[in-house]
Design an enzyme around this catalytic site. Structure first.
Site, PDB file in Angstrom:
ATOM      1  N   LYS A 233      16.633   4.574 -13.764  1.00 49.54           N
ATOM      2  CA  LYS A 233      16.031   5.900 -13.612  1.00 49.54           C
ATOM      3  C   LYS A 233      14.822   5.871 -12.698  1.00 49.54           C
ATOM      4  CE  LYS A 233      15.337  10.085 -16.053  1.00 49.54           C
ATOM      5  NZ  LYS A 233      15.968  10.874 -15.014  1.00 49.54           N
TER       6      LYS A 233
ATOM      7  N   GLY B 239      10.057  -0.247 -14.777  1.00 47.43           N
ATOM      8  CA  GLY B 239      10.871  -1.321 -14.219  1.00 47.43           C
ATOM      9  C   GLY B 239      11.530  -0.933 -12.906  1.00 47.43           C
ATOM     10  N   CYS B 240      11.983   0.308 -12.823  1.00 41.94           N
ATOM     11  CA  CYS B 240      12.660   0.770 -11.603  1.00 41.94           C
ATOM     12  C   CYS B 240      11.674   0.920 -10.457  1.00 41.94           C
ATOM     13  CB  CYS B 240      13.388   2.087 -11.880  1.00 41.94           C
ATOM     14  SG  CYS B 240      14.666   1.893 -13.142  1.00 41.94           S
ATOM     15  N   THR B 241      10.462   1.331 -10.771  1.00 40.48           N
ATOM     16  CA  THR B 241       9.423   1.424  -9.744  1.00 40.48           C
ATOM     17  C   THR B 241       9.064   0.026  -9.243  1.00 40.48           C
ATOM     18  OG1 THR B 241       8.569   3.471 -10.698  1.00 40.48           O
ATOM     19  CG2 THR B 241       7.070   2.228  -9.258  1.00 40.48           C
TER      20      THR B 241
ATOM     21  N   VAL C 189      12.078  -1.160  -6.981  1.00 36.30           N
ATOM     22  CA  VAL C 189      12.167  -0.504  -5.676  1.00 36.30           C
ATOM     23  C   VAL C 189      11.021  -0.960  -4.766  1.00 36.30           C
ATOM     24  CG1 VAL C 189      10.876   1.673  -6.065  1.00 36.30           C
ATOM     25  CG2 VAL C 189      12.851   1.667  -4.553  1.00 36.30           C
TER      26      VAL C 189
END
Length: 182
Positions: free
Chosen positions: A66, A71-73, A76
Site C-alpha cells: 500500500k 514499509g512501502c515508503t 520505494v
C-alpha cells in the site's frame, strides 16, 4: 426416476460452473524458469505498461502492499536511491500495488519516484503472480519481487522481502547473473 436424473444433471452443471469460476484462483504460481505472466497496467502518469513493452531488458517487478505505509515508503525510497545503479546494471524497475493511479501519482510526487508505479486496482496482475493476499477483508499485494530476464523468463523470486534490503539484493543478484556466477 426422471426427476432424479434432472436433479443430478442440474447439480453436475452447477458444480462444473463453480469449478470453472474458482479454477483461476488455483492456477500455478510463477516459478523460476517460467515465463513471467503478462500484464497491462497504467502507471502514475497514466502511461500503459505490458511485459512486452519491457522485453529485451532486465526487469525488476516488485509488488508492495500500500502507498504511504512505512514499509512501502522505505522500499520505494530505497529503489529510488539505487535507480542509477539499477539502470547502469541494465534493469528497469516497476513497482506494483492494488492502489489506483491517483494514489500512485500522489505517492510518486511526494517521494520523487523516478520509475513507474503500476496500478493493479482490478487485482489481475497480483493474482497472476500469486501475490494477492487477504487480511481482515482487505486485499493487497504481498511484498514480493520478481527479477525477469530480457527474454521474459523469471530468474529470481524474492519472498518475504525486507524493504530496506530488497534493492541491494536485486543489484547483487543481477551483477552475479550477468557475470555468470549465479
Amino acid at each position: 426416476m426422471r426427476r432424479f436424473r434432472l436433479s443430478t444433471l442440474s447439480l453436475s452443471a452447477i458444480c462444473l460452473f463453480l469449478l470453472a469460476a474458482v479454477m483461476p484462483a488455483f492456477a500455478a504460481a510463477p516459478t523460476v524458469g517460467s515465463q513471467a505472466p503478462d500484464f497491462h497496467l497504467q502507471d502514475q502518469k497514466g502511461d500503459w505498461h505490458t511485459l512486452e513493452t519491457h522485453k529485451g531488458q532486465w526487469l525488476v517487478l516488485y509488488f508492495y502492499p500500500k502507498d504511504f505505509t512505512s514499509g512501502c515508503t522505505t522500499e520505494v525510497c530505497t529503489f529510488r536511491d539505487d535507480i542509477a545503479k539499477l539502470h547502469k546494471a541494465g534493469a528497469t524497475v516497476l513497482g506494483v500495488s492494488v492502489d489506483d493511479v491517483k494514489s500512485h501519482s500522489e505517492f510518486a510526487a511526494k517521494y520523487h519516484v523516478p520509475f513507474p508505479l503500476l496500478a493493479d486496482s482490478e487485482k489481475k496482475t497480483a493474482t497472476s503472480y500469486d501475490v494477492l493476499a487477504n487480511h481482515l477483508g482487505m486485499q493487497y499485494a504481498r511484498r514480493e519481487t520478481f527479477l525477469i530476464d530480457p527474454t521474459g523468463k523469471i530468474v529470481k523470486i524474492y519472498k518475504d522481502v525486507d524493504p530496506e534490503k530488497n534493492s541491494g539484493q536485486v543489484l547483487a543478484d543481477l551483477d552475479a547473473m550477468k557475470a555468470g556466477k549465479a
